[in-house]
Design a protein around this motif. Sequence first.
Motif, PDB file in Angstrom:
ATOM      1  N   ALA A 133      -5.584   2.653   3.480  1.00 25.41           N
ATOM      2  CA  ALA A 133      -4.886   2.295   4.822  1.00 25.41           C
ATOM      3  C   ALA A 133      -4.491   0.823   4.779  1.00 25.41           C
ATOM      4  O   ALA A 133      -5.260  -0.152   4.689  1.00 25.41           O
ATOM      5  CB  ALA A 133      -5.336   2.453   6.078  1.00 25.41           C
ATOM      6  N   VAL A 134      -3.183   0.389   4.865  1.00 24.93           N
ATOM      7  CA  VAL A 134      -2.728  -0.857   4.521  1.00 24.93           C
ATOM      8  C   VAL A 134      -1.749  -1.041   5.917  1.00 24.93           C
ATOM      9  O   VAL A 134      -1.012  -0.163   6.321  1.00 24.93           O
ATOM     10  CB  VAL A 134      -1.958  -1.283   3.147  1.00 24.93           C
ATOM     11  N   PRO A 135      -1.752  -2.398   6.399  1.00 24.45           N
ATOM     12  CA  PRO A 135      -0.733  -2.505   7.296  1.00 24.45           C
ATOM     13  C   PRO A 135       0.584  -2.359   6.942  1.00 24.45           C
ATOM     14  O   PRO A 135       1.173  -2.415   5.887  1.00 24.45           O
ATOM     15  CB  PRO A 135      -0.781  -4.404   7.566  1.00 24.45           C
ATOM     16  N   ALA A 136       1.450  -1.942   8.057  1.00 21.00           N
ATOM     17  CA  ALA A 136       2.749  -1.402   8.031  1.00 21.00           C
ATOM     18  C   ALA A 136       3.812  -2.481   8.029  1.00 21.00           C
ATOM     19  O   ALA A 136       4.958  -2.232   7.440  1.00 21.00           O
ATOM     20  CB  ALA A 136       3.028  -0.481   9.051  1.00 21.00           C
ATOM     21  N   ASN A 174       7.025  -5.645  -0.376  1.00 16.80           N
ATOM     22  CA  ASN A 174       7.413  -4.353   0.198  1.00 16.80           C
ATOM     23  C   ASN A 174       7.314  -3.298  -0.784  1.00 16.80           C
ATOM     24  O   ASN A 174       7.045  -2.036  -0.406  1.00 16.80           O
ATOM     25  CB  ASN A 174       8.685  -4.537   0.811  1.00 16.80           C
ATOM     26  N   ALA A 175       7.469  -3.495  -2.117  1.00 12.96           N
ATOM     27  CA  ALA A 175       7.396  -2.283  -2.839  1.00 12.96           C
ATOM     28  C   ALA A 175       6.123  -2.053  -3.684  1.00 12.96           C
ATOM     29  O   ALA A 175       5.557  -1.145  -3.973  1.00 12.96           O
ATOM     30  CB  ALA A 175       8.284  -2.802  -4.323  1.00 12.96           C
ATOM     31  N   ALA A 176       4.815  -3.220  -3.433  1.00 12.55           N
ATOM     32  CA  ALA A 176       3.941  -3.101  -3.742  1.00 12.55           C
ATOM     33  C   ALA A 176       2.732  -3.473  -2.864  1.00 12.55           C
ATOM     34  O   ALA A 176       2.582  -4.518  -2.766  1.00 12.55           O
ATOM     35  CB  ALA A 176       3.877  -4.149  -5.175  1.00 12.55           C
ATOM     36  N   ARG A 177       2.191  -2.318  -2.281  1.00 10.43           N
ATOM     37  CA  ARG A 177       1.311  -2.435  -1.066  1.00 10.43           C
ATOM     38  C   ARG A 177      -0.239  -2.401  -1.454  1.00 10.43           C
ATOM     39  O   ARG A 177      -1.032  -2.368  -0.818  1.00 10.43           O
ATOM     40  CB  ARG A 177       1.512  -1.477  -0.040  1.00 10.43           C
ATOM     41  N   THR A 178      -0.558  -1.701  -2.954  1.00 13.18           N
ATOM     42  CA  THR A 178      -1.677  -1.417  -3.378  1.00 13.18           C
ATOM     43  C   THR A 178      -1.697  -1.784  -4.807  1.00 13.18           C
ATOM     44  O   THR A 178      -0.640  -2.250  -5.364  1.00 13.18           O
ATOM     45  CB  THR A 178      -1.861  -0.044  -3.307  1.00 13.18           C
ATOM     46  N   ASP A 224      -5.461  -6.656  -5.904  1.00 13.06           N
ATOM     47  CA  ASP A 224      -6.083  -5.882  -5.084  1.00 13.06           C
ATOM     48  C   ASP A 224      -6.415  -6.882  -3.537  1.00 13.06           C
ATOM     49  O   ASP A 224      -6.349  -7.891  -3.968  1.00 13.06           O
ATOM     50  CB  ASP A 224      -7.373  -5.234  -5.633  1.00 13.06           C
ATOM     51  N   SER A 225      -6.175  -6.202  -2.551  1.00 10.76           N
ATOM     52  CA  SER A 225      -6.182  -6.891  -1.206  1.00 10.76           C
ATOM     53  C   SER A 225      -7.052  -6.312  -0.079  1.00 10.76           C
ATOM     54  O   SER A 225      -7.472  -4.941  -0.376  1.00 10.76           O
ATOM     55  CB  SER A 225      -4.910  -6.952  -0.583  1.00 10.76           C
ATOM     56  N   PRO A 226      -7.775  -6.796   0.726  1.00 10.21           N
ATOM     57  CA  PRO A 226      -8.623  -6.274   1.773  1.00 10.21           C
ATOM     58  C   PRO A 226      -7.904  -5.114   2.483  1.00 10.21           C
ATOM     59  O   PRO A 226      -6.484  -5.175   2.647  1.00 10.21           O
ATOM     60  CB  PRO A 226      -9.095  -7.402   2.559  1.00 10.21           C
ATOM     61  N   ARG A 227      -8.299  -3.925   2.764  1.00  4.28           N
ATOM     62  CA  ARG A 227      -7.738  -2.946   3.403  1.00  4.28           C
ATOM     63  C   ARG A 227      -8.770  -1.825   3.889  1.00  4.28           C
ATOM     64  O   ARG A 227     -10.092  -2.233   3.842  1.00  4.28           O
ATOM     65  CB  ARG A 227      -6.889  -2.256   2.398  1.00  4.28           C
ATOM     66  N   LEU A 228      -8.534  -0.854   4.596  1.00  2.00           N
ATOM     67  CA  LEU A 228      -9.414   0.221   4.991  1.00  2.00           C
ATOM     68  C   LEU A 228      -9.147   1.360   3.933  1.00  2.00           C
ATOM     69  O   LEU A 228      -8.239   1.892   4.034  1.00  2.00           O
ATOM     70  CB  LEU A 228      -9.186   0.416   6.383  1.00  2.00           C
TER      71      LEU A 228
END
Length: 461
Positions: A242-245, A41-45, A108-112
């Motif tokens: 843009a990452v899922p919320a 939750n703290a690290a989305r990117t 790194d993770s898939p994203r927009l």
Amino acid sequence: MEAKEWKETLLMEKKNGYDRMPAGEREAMETYCQGYKAFMNAARTERECVREGIRLAEEKGFRAYERGMKLKAGDRVYRNNRDKMLLLAVIGQKSLAEGVQIAAAHIDSPRLDLKPSPLYEDSELAYLKTHYYGGIRKYQWVTVPLEIHGVVALKDGKSVDVVIGEGDEPKLVVNDLLPHLAGEQRKKTLDEGIAGEQLNILAGSEPMEGEEKDRVKLAVMKRLYEKYGFTEADFISAELEAVPAARAMDIGLDASMVGAYGQDDRVCGYAALKALLDLGEIPGRTAVCVLADKEEIGSVGVSGMNTKAFDTFMEDLCDSQDVPVRACLEKSFCLSADVTAAYDPNFGDAYEKRNASFLNYGVGLCKYTGSRGKSGASDASAELVAYVRRIFDDSGVIWQMAELGRVDAGGGGTVAGFMANRNIDTLDAGVPVLAMHAPFEVTAKLDCYMAYKGMAAVYRN
Ligand code: MN
Ligand code: MN
């Protein structure tokens, strides 16, 4: 070998992890997964992973390592590579000439990603154009609440951290067509149903008073300027993702699984990091944790696993002991810690059940990855697989042998090949994941915890 012994071994490898895990470990597993969910939750990117990683490391006595610093056994150091890759080490009792024990994961993770010129208005709605990052199935990313995290670098040299949509803030979304009007769309393949240029994020609808043209776009830009202090031109030098919320959460009526965005590969990244931070005694050989960027697009660039930043870090460590880095690397071991595909009975045809990894069967060892005849795989040696079997068994790590899927069903790669190219013995191992690369992925708590125990075993050996 006694008849009894070979029979026990067979049964052992086919037993669910819950039948093998000592009852006393349940609580430790649950506590570990609480920490894991908080990290997610703290690290989305990748940038947020590095920041959170440094925060956790400094709490455990790690300090930034500068070239030329004297190092002694037990010292805990890290290097931040451009805010996107993190390298950490606990200096061991033995010389670096004896090699190091590495766990390398990617963050790194898939994203927009937003395009350099993203904001536009159409039919009095404001949108942000995106260019997807990594191997996504585009149809999965529509009608999913999104947040935007990242950084805008201003011309004056300052950088602005941007987090849009966190907490109670409004979210963003990419829309899909209603089924009533999808007569044409539904005839397309899954691949074609949503096109890359349709992944446009809905960003606003209220027009700005007193303006004549692009009123909705202007209202959105004004808000961004007031909140973050950047202008439309500044999008050019920005990295906005843009990452899922959705937050990390327990899944299943029994709460035995974790659902979250970006578990590929932060589930292994967190395990590799946490195991290093938790190292109690000073290890024999130096323990190194690598959290790399850009794996999802080929481990490229200055922060990907191909970067010389890793070699430079290792050279700097070796220089402090007057050891040639090549002598260190040729005796080193690397666990390429990346997720594997968990068998999904809903899509059984894509797997070969005798060699698939299963939820709750522990961390999956992958001798080779690749596709179409192992192409692109690093293919660890039999001796190396035996070494990891031994240290995992000796440390009470529940593990399983894994292949990514049915032969010729597809395939994938990891950072393993790039480590092996450096003359480092490397084996892939990671947590089995359901719905890998989807906006919301599922893992089993038992496997997450066993990945952590596995990394700890690597560091200690
Ligand atoms: Mn991965
Ligand atoms: Mn991946």
